[in-house]
Design an enzyme around this catalytic site. Structure first.
Site, short mmCIF file in Angstrom:
data_model
loop_
_atom_site.label_atom_id
_atom_site.label_comp_id
_atom_site.label_asym_id
_atom_site.label_seq_id
_atom_site.Cartn_x
_atom_site.Cartn_y
_atom_site.Cartn_z
N LYS A 71 -28.77 21.81 -16.56
CA LYS A 71 -28.61 20.52 -17.23
C LYS A 71 -29.47 20.39 -18.48
O LYS A 71 -29.06 19.74 -19.45
CB LYS A 71 -28.93 19.38 -16.25
CG LYS A 71 -27.92 19.24 -15.13
CD LYS A 71 -28.23 18.03 -14.26
CE LYS A 71 -27.17 17.84 -13.20
NZ LYS A 71 -27.39 16.61 -12.41
N ASP A 111 -24.22 11.22 -14.85
CA ASP A 111 -24.98 11.01 -13.61
C ASP A 111 -25.44 9.57 -13.49
O ASP A 111 -25.50 9.00 -12.39
CB ASP A 111 -26.20 11.93 -13.57
CG ASP A 111 -25.86 13.36 -13.16
OD1 ASP A 111 -24.80 13.56 -12.52
OD2 ASP A 111 -26.64 14.27 -13.47
#
Length: 293
Positions: A71, A111
């Site tokens: 990420k 997210d």
């Protein structure tokens, strides 16, 4: 005459065999009537630059779902970051846009939306005393989500306060008062929270769970919700202890469903991916309760 290449997307991470993203995306594309191939690639950080170059050179790519440990590693490989990805410095989504000469890779973070919608789904639209367990990349998304849910403060339970600087700094930039405490001995703080996001890997919160199980249950009627992002094994010991004390336990797959919905919108432009009929089949694909149930 050759037709247009089939649209493609994939999830990247290491390890990746456990990923539920192919099931989620496949169910959604079928419900939407979209012909989209969605695969998975097990990649380390060292292998990521070559794969990014491949995506730029191969026709048909529409997007990538990015999971751990990539990420942050993908951030310098994209052409630009948008929205929350720019604020957090962490992405979980890469959209492949058609450029003038070459494809353009754009980083996003869904997210945060996954966490926000998970809490809203159980009726907790505003939080007052949240706690985040852990301080890694997912904790950054948790802080942003709790800010969107109206938090004015956030407590962190961490193993090493020195490693919590990035998450704490983000919270302060968002106007949240910050308090840090150790995981060991942190059960009382956890038990007093109305919203908790545990970002630790599986079994990493077992000692905290044992402490929590030793506390008396609260009966003040206040809603208390735990989102445990570690969904295998399920329930975690922490989640089990939370539920036994009368709290609401959110499966980590719920966050995964809602963040995937936003990825699908970005990959396809189909905002009807947010409709309950689509979310329901996505929930069915991974065995979590339907949104409309």
């Amino acid at each position: 005459m050759t037709g247009s290449p089939r649209r493609r997307a994939a999830v990247l991470g290491h390890p990746i065999a456990h990923s539920k993203s192919p099931a989620l995306h496949g169910a959604a594309y079928a419900a939407l009537g979209i012909d989209m191939e969605y695969g998975s690639f097990d990649l380390t950080e060292a292998q990521l630059p070559a794969f990014a170059s491949r995506v730029r050179s191969e026709p048909g790519w529409r997007g990538l779902s990015v999971t751990m440990p990539l990420k942050a590693a993908f951030v310098p490989l994209v052409d630009r970051l948008e929205g929350l990805a720019a604020e957090l410095g962490v992405l979980n989504t890469v959209v492949v846009e058609d450029g003038q000469a070459n494809p353009v890779l754009v980083g996003h973070n869904t997210d945060v939306a996954g966490i926000v919608e998970s809490f809203r789904h159980v009726g907790l639209g505003r939080v007052g005393h949240p706690v985040v367990v852990g301080a890694g990349n997912t904790a950054l998304a948790a802080v942003a989500a709790l800010s969107q849910l109206g938090a004015e403060q956030v407590g962190f339970l961490v193993r090493d306060a020195a490693r919590a600087g990035e998450a704490a700094a983000l919270a302060e930039r968002l106007g949240l008062a910050v308090s840090l405490g150790p995981i060991d001995g942190g059960a009382a703080r956890l038990g007093a929270a109305d919203a908790v996001v545990s970002t630790l890997p599986p079994r990493a919160a077992d000692s905290l769970a044992a402490e929590l199980a030793g506390l008396p249950a609260t009966h003040d009627g206040a809603p208390r919700v735990l989102l445990d992002v570690a969904y295998d094994p399920w329930p975690s010991r922490l989640g089990q202890a939370w539920a036994e004390r009368g709290g609401v336990l959110l499966h980590g797959l719920e966050m995964l469903v809602y963040q995937a919905v936003e990825q699908i919108v970005l990959f396809t432009g189909r905002e009807d991916a947010r409709e309950p009929r689509v979310i329901d089949v996505m929930c069915d694909s991974v065995g979590v309760p339907r949104r409309t149930a």
